[in-house]
Design a protein around this motif. Sequence first.
Motif, PDB file in Angstrom:
ATOM      1  N   PRO A 151       0.843  -1.143   0.000  1.00  0.00           N
ATOM      2  CA  PRO A 151      -0.162  -0.144   0.040  1.00  0.00           C
ATOM      3  C   PRO A 151       0.822   1.330  -0.029  1.00  0.00           C
ATOM      4  N   LYS A 152       0.193   2.281  -0.208  1.00  0.00           N
ATOM      5  CA  LYS A 152       0.763   3.675  -0.062  1.00  0.00           C
ATOM      6  C   LYS A 152       1.357   3.962   1.169  1.00  0.00           C
ATOM      7  N   SER A 153       2.263   4.477   1.480  1.00  0.00           N
ATOM      8  CA  SER A 153       2.875   4.838   2.755  1.00  0.00           C
ATOM      9  C   SER A 153       1.829   5.450   3.556  1.00  0.00           C
ATOM     10  N   GLY A 154       1.575   5.056   4.811  1.00  0.00           N
ATOM     11  CA  GLY A 154       0.569   5.702   5.852  1.00  0.00           C
ATOM     12  C   GLY A 154      -0.636   4.891   5.603  1.00  0.00           C
ATOM     13  N   HIS A 155      -1.104   4.336   4.576  1.00  0.00           N
ATOM     14  CA  HIS A 155      -2.248   3.692   4.268  1.00  0.00           C
ATOM     15  C   HIS A 155      -2.518   2.225   5.141  1.00  0.00           C
ATOM     16  N   ASP A 156      -3.510   2.064   5.650  1.00  0.00           N
ATOM     17  CA  ASP A 156      -3.631   0.592   6.479  1.00  0.00           C
ATOM     18  C   ASP A 156      -4.749  -0.316   5.915  1.00  0.00           C
ATOM     19  N   THR A 157      -5.461   0.046   5.012  1.00  0.00           N
ATOM     20  CA  THR A 157      -6.671  -0.816   4.437  1.00  0.00           C
ATOM     21  C   THR A 157      -6.088  -1.102   2.958  1.00  0.00           C
ATOM     22  N   VAL A 158      -6.333  -2.358   2.699  1.00  0.00           N
ATOM     23  CA  VAL A 158      -6.155  -2.589   1.383  1.00  0.00           C
ATOM     24  C   VAL A 158      -7.173  -3.452   0.788  1.00  0.00           C
ATOM     25  N   SER A 159      -7.927  -3.264  -0.725  1.00  0.00           N
ATOM     26  CA  SER A 159      -8.839  -3.834  -1.024  1.00  0.00           C
ATOM     27  C   SER A 159      -8.366  -4.371  -2.511  1.00  0.00           C
ATOM     28  N   TRP A 160      -8.913  -5.205  -2.944  1.00  0.00           N
ATOM     29  CA  TRP A 160      -8.580  -5.808  -4.258  1.00  0.00           C
ATOM     30  C   TRP A 160      -9.994  -5.931  -5.157  1.00  0.00           C
ATOM     31  N   TYR A 161      -9.655  -5.704  -6.575  1.00  0.00           N
ATOM     32  CA  TYR A 161     -10.722  -5.638  -7.533  1.00  0.00           C
ATOM     33  C   TYR A 161     -10.044  -6.385  -8.877  1.00  0.00           C
ATOM     34  N   GLN A 162     -11.183  -6.845  -9.462  1.00  0.00           N
ATOM     35  CA  GLN A 162     -11.105  -7.769 -10.674  1.00  0.00           C
ATOM     36  C   GLN A 162     -11.653  -6.825 -11.815  1.00  0.00           C
ATOM     37  N   GLN A 163     -10.890  -6.486 -12.906  1.00  0.00           N
ATOM     38  CA  GLN A 163     -11.471  -6.007 -13.856  1.00  0.00           C
ATOM     39  C   GLN A 163     -11.280  -6.645 -15.303  1.00  0.00           C
ATOM     40  N   ALA A 164     -12.447  -7.060 -15.631  1.00  0.00           N
ATOM     41  CA  ALA A 164     -12.537  -7.613 -17.072  1.00  0.00           C
ATOM     42  C   ALA A 164     -12.335  -6.525 -18.110  1.00  0.00           C
TER      43      ALA A 164
END
Lengths: 114, 116
Positions: free
Chosen positions: B25-38
């Motif tokens: 993640p970007k520095s200082g960020h604490d949450t991560v999400s994942w996405y799928q793009q067809a």
Amino acid sequence: SQQGEEDPQALSIQEGENATMNCSYKTSINNLQWYRQNSGRGLVHLILIRSNEREKHSGRLRVTLDTSKKSSSLLITASRAADTASYFCATDARIIQGAQKLVFGQGTRLTINP
Amino acid sequence: DAGVTQSPTHLIKTRGQQVTLRCSPKSGHDTVSWYQQALGQGPQFIFQYYEEEERQRGNFPDRFSGHQFPNYSSELNVNALLLGDSALYLCASRILIRGPLNTEAFFGQGTRLTVV
């Protein structure tokens, strides 16, 4: 399923003209974000507008939000060839116990002709 | 300040194989999400991680799993790959704020997965 719908799906204009893209959504939101995507690569964050804001500017970008109509628009003024990309709106649903997710529309493909 | 970084950028796998994608993640960020793009579609939410736990999940089968590490980085694992899993996988990070306000989500450049 997608919450948002962008309109138009594709837009082709001459360099120097203004481009307007619209986004509609279905449920209550905390905010709405606009992104640009070049050639199927990563999404570049453009602007975030909160549900209690009606208009926001950033450089050549102007975003409006009408929560009563559940719609938003992105205006790009004085378009340039480098603005050619796909543009997506993404809505942020209300937070439940720290959970967050963005719901995207299918995007508007913008082509700027020299 | 590095933004969101993903690896690898491209990947080719055979049906039935397993794959692991990584995100810092970007520095200082604490949450991560994942996405799928067809191809030709908008990104679809897979899941979100915060404090090393899956907090929310989209409409994806259990073949899709993830992990978040103490340094906030994350992995996406997909088992028993299908041809339909071919897509661009995007990772997004942000700062989680408990309350009515949200922060901007920043995305990485994505991993292009091709299943053959």
